[in-house]
Design a protein around this motif. Structure first.
Motif, PDB file in Angstrom:
ATOM      1  N   ASN A   1      -5.941  12.292   0.416  1.00 41.59           N
ATOM      2  CA  ASN A   1      -5.096  11.562   1.341  1.00 41.59           C
ATOM      3  C   ASN A   1      -5.981  10.787   2.309  1.00 41.59           C
ATOM      4  N   LYS A   2      -5.340   9.934   3.117  1.00 38.54           N
ATOM      5  CA  LYS A   2      -6.086   9.080   4.037  1.00 38.54           C
ATOM      6  C   LYS A   2      -7.186   9.840   4.758  1.00 38.54           C
TER       7      LYS A   2
ATOM      8  N   ARG B   1       0.837  -1.201   0.000  1.00 38.80           N
ATOM      9  CA  ARG B   1       0.000   0.000   0.000  1.00 38.80           C
ATOM     10  C   ARG B   1       0.868   1.245   0.000  1.00 38.80           C
ATOM     11  N   GLY B   2       0.209   2.390  -0.148  1.00 44.56           N
ATOM     12  CA  GLY B   2       0.938   3.653  -0.131  1.00 44.56           C
ATOM     13  C   GLY B   2       1.268   4.080  -1.552  1.00 44.56           C
ATOM     14  N   ALA B   3       0.924   5.308  -1.903  1.00 45.04           N
ATOM     15  CA  ALA B   3       0.948   5.731  -3.303  1.00 45.04           C
ATOM     16  C   ALA B   3       2.254   5.416  -4.045  1.00 45.04           C
TER      17      ALA B   3
ATOM     18  N   ARG C   1      -6.771  -0.286  -7.320  1.00 47.21           N
ATOM     19  CA  ARG C   1      -7.270   0.742  -6.387  1.00 47.21           C
ATOM     20  C   ARG C   1      -7.346   2.046  -7.163  1.00 47.21           C
TER      21      ARG C   1
ATOM     22  N   ASP D   1      -2.181  10.812  -1.942  1.00 47.47           N
ATOM     23  CA  ASP D   1      -2.419   9.740  -2.921  1.00 47.47           C
ATOM     24  C   ASP D   1      -2.662  10.295  -4.312  1.00 47.47           C
TER      25      ASP D   1
ATOM     26  N   GLN E   1      -3.052   2.242  10.099  1.00 51.30           N
ATOM     27  CA  GLN E   1      -1.724   2.371   9.492  1.00 51.30           C
ATOM     28  C   GLN E   1      -0.768   3.133  10.434  1.00 51.30           C
TER      29      GLN E   1
ATOM     30  N   THR F   1       7.736   9.619   2.307  1.00 51.96           N
ATOM     31  CA  THR F   1       7.403  11.006   2.007  1.00 51.96           C
ATOM     32  C   THR F   1       7.383  11.832   3.296  1.00 51.96           C
TER      33      THR F   1
HETATM   34  C1  LIG Z   1       2.554   8.830   0.740  1.00 57.03           C
HETATM   35  S1  LIG Z   1       1.708   7.440   0.233  1.00 57.03           S
HETATM   36  C2  LIG Z   1       0.983   6.997   1.711  1.00 57.03           C
HETATM   37  C3  LIG Z   1      -0.465   7.331   1.654  1.00 57.03           C
HETATM   38  O1  LIG Z   1      -1.171   6.143   1.291  1.00 57.03           O
HETATM   39  C4  LIG Z   1      -2.042   5.828   2.340  1.00 57.03           C
HETATM   40  O2  LIG Z   1      -3.203   5.224   1.911  1.00 57.03           O
HETATM   41  P1  LIG Z   1      -3.305   3.611   1.987  1.00 57.03           P
HETATM   42  O3  LIG Z   1      -2.712   3.185   3.285  1.00 57.03           O
HETATM   43  O4  LIG Z   1      -4.795   3.365   1.869  1.00 57.03           O
HETATM   44  O5  LIG Z   1      -2.539   3.107   0.781  1.00 57.03           O
HETATM   45  C5  LIG Z   1      -2.326   7.163   2.975  1.00 57.03           C
HETATM   46  O6  LIG Z   1      -3.219   7.930   2.212  1.00 57.03           O
HETATM   47  C6  LIG Z   1      -0.955   7.753   2.982  1.00 57.03           C
HETATM   48  O7  LIG Z   1      -0.899   9.126   3.157  1.00 57.03           O
END
Ligand SMILES: CSC[C@H]1O[C@H](OP(=O)(O)O)[C@H](O)[C@@H]1O
Length: 396
Positions: free
Chosen positions: A267-268, A68-70, A102, A257, A216, A189
Motif C-alpha cells: 500500500n501507499k 489512480r488507485g487499485a 504501473r 494495491d 493524495q 475501499t
Molecule cells: C484502494 S486503492 C487506493 C490505493 O492506491 C493508492 O496508490 P496510488 O495513489 O499511487 O494509486 C494508495 O496505495 C491507496 O491505498
C-alpha cells in the motif's frame, strides 16, 4: 505529448462540496469512443476531465496518476482494451502497454486480462469485430458494476467490524492516501467504511494523513471528506505518531494495491510505519480491499514489485492547478538542492502479523492468514454477517 483533450467542469471543486464528476467513464461521441478520466492531479483546485482517444493517452494518464488507485486502475485497464478494440488498434499491443503502465496494483493486470479474454473468446467463437468489441466493453462494464457492488459490501462489513473492535460510537479514524470514490467504480475501499461510519453518526474525527509526496490525502481524501461534510483534520505523515501517543486514534483504515498469498499488503508508502505505530499503541490496523486486489499467485510481500517513482516528486513541489504540473522534472518548485538524490518508493509492504483484519466484499479475515484469504477469494459476494467463524474468518 499524447492526445489528451480537456473538459473543464462547470465549477471549480475547491470548497464546492457539490460539484462531482465520475473518476472514469466510457463515452461514444460522434468522433469515436473515448475513455474519460477525472484528472486527479488537478484536484482539489479544478475538476478537469481528460478525454483519452487512444491507449497511449490512457497509459500516460495512469503513469502520471491522473487516474489512480487499485480498483480504478482495473477499470482503466479493462476500458482501455475495449477502447483499443473499438478504434481498431492492435489489442495485444494495447493490453501489453496497459498492464505495464504501473507495476504494483494487481487490479490493473486483472482488468486488462478480463477484457482481453472476453475479446479473444468472442473472436475465437467466430464473432465479427463489432461483436468482439462489444464483448470487451461488456466485460469492462461488468467489472465496473462488480466494483461498485464490492464497495457497498466492504463498507457494510467494515462498519460491522468497527462495531466489534471498538466499544461505543464516536470513532476517531486515521487514514492514509486516498481510498474513496476516486479509486473505484463505487464508493471506494477504506474511505467507503469511513463514509458508512459518518452516515451512521459514528464518526467523531477523521485524521487525514497528507501522504507525501503526491499528497493524495491532502488533495483527494480531504476533497471527498469535505463533500461528505465529515469532521476531518489534515496532518503531516510525520505527525501521526504523536496522535497515537496522545490516544487520539481508535483505528487505522487503509486500502491496498496488492495483497500477497501470505497476507502481506502493498500500500501507499507510509502504511508500514502506521502498522508499527498501531501495534505499539494497541490500535486496530485494518486493510479494506476487494478480492480483485488479492493476488494468490504472489506468495509473499518480498515478491511484490514496489513501484519506484521519479525523484523530482520529492525534490520539487508541484502546484496541482497547473496542467501537467509535477509530471516532468523541473516543472515544480524546487524544495531541495539541484541534483539532490531522492528515494521515492510509491508503496511499502506491511506483514500480515501487523494487520488486525482485512475487509473484503466477501467478508473479513482476522487474524490474517493465507487460508483465510484463500477462503474469502473462493466465495461469491456475501451479505454482512459479523459472526466470527472458527477458522479466523469474520463476516459471512
Ligand atoms: C484502494 S486503492 C487506493 C490505493 O492506491 C493508492 O496508490 P496510488 O495513489 O499511487 O494509486 C494508495 O496505495 C491507496 O491505498
Amino acid at each position: 505529448m499524447v492526445d489528451q483533450k480537456e473538459n473543464r467542469a462547470a465549477a471549480p471543486a475547491l470548497g464546492d462540496a457539490s460539484v462531482s464528476v465520475p473518476a472514469l467513464r466510457w463515452d461514444e461521441p460522434p468522433e469515436g469512443p473515448v475513455v474519460v478520466v477525472l484528472d486527479q492531479t488537478r484536484l482539489p483546485v479544478e475538476e478537469v476531465e481528460l478525454v483519452c482517444t487512444d491507449v497511449p493517452a490512457l497509459v500516460e494518464a495512469i503513469r502520471s496518476l491522473a487516474v489512480r488507485g487499485a480498483p480504478l486502475l482495473g477499470l482503466a485497464g479493462a476500458y482501455g482494451v475495449a477502447l483499443a478494440a473499438a478504434r481498431g488498434y492492435d489489442v495485444t499491443e494495447a493490453a501489453e502497454l496497459l498492464r505495464h503502465a504501473r507495476p504494483t496494483a494487481v487490479n490493473l493486470e486483472y482488468g486488462v486480462r478480463r477484457a482481453e479474454r472476453a475479446y479473444r473468446t468472442a473472436v475465437e467463437g467466430g464473432a465479427d469485430e463489432e461483436r468482439a468489441v462489444a464483448a470487451a466493453l461488456a466485460e469492462a462494464r461488468a467489472l465496473h458494476r462488480e466494483d461498485a457492488e464490492a464497495s457497498e459490501r466492504m463498507a457494510e462489513h467494515g462498519l460491522a467490524l468497527l462495531g466489534e473492535l471498538l466499544s461505543g460510537g464516536g470513532y476517531r479514524i486515521l487514514t492514509h492516501c486516498n481510498t474513496g470514490a476516486l479509486v473505484s467504480g463505487g464508493g471506494g475501499t477504506a474511505f467507503g467504511v469511513v463514509r458508512a461510519a459518518h452516515r451512521a453518526g459514528e464518526l467523531r474525527r477523521l485524521w487525514v494523513d497528507e501522504t507525501r509526496p503526491l499528497l493524495q490525502g491532502a488533495r483527494l481524501t480531504a476533497y471527498e471528506a469535505a463533500r461528505e461534510g465529515m469532521a476531518y483534520t489534515l496532518l503531516t505523515d510525520g505527525a501521526a505518531g504523536s496522535l497515537f501517543a496522545a490516544g487520539e486514534v481508535d483505528a487505522v483504515l487503509i486500502g491496498a494495491d496488492r495483497i500477497a498469498a501470505d497476507g502481506s499488503v502493498a500500500n501507499k508508502v507510509g502504511s508500514y510505519p502506521l502498522a508499527v505505530l498501531a501495534r505499539y499503541h494497541h490500535v486496530p490496523f485494518v486493510v479494506v480491499a476487494p478480492v480483485t486486489t488479492v493476488d494468490l499467485r504472489t506468495p509473499d510481500g518480498a515478491s511484490i514489485e514496489v513501484e519506484q517513482r521519479p525523484g523530482h516528486e520529492i525534490t520539487e513541489f508541484a502546484a496541482p492547478s497547473a496542467p501537467g504540473a509535477g509530471t516532468e522534472a523541473g516543472s515544480g518548485i524546487p524544495v531541495a538542492p539541484l541534483g539532490a538524490q531522492a528515494y521515492n518508493p510509491a508503496f511499502d509492504i506491511t506483514p500480515a502479523e501487523l494487520i488486525t483484519a482485512i475487509v473484503t466484499e466477501n467478508g473479513v479475515a482476522s487474524p490474517v492468514t493465507g487460508d483465510a484469504l484463500a477462503e474469502l477469494c473462493s466465495r461469491s459476494p456475501s451479505p454482512t454477517e459479523t459472526s466470527r467463524s472458527g477458522n479466523g474468518m469474520m463476516g459471512a
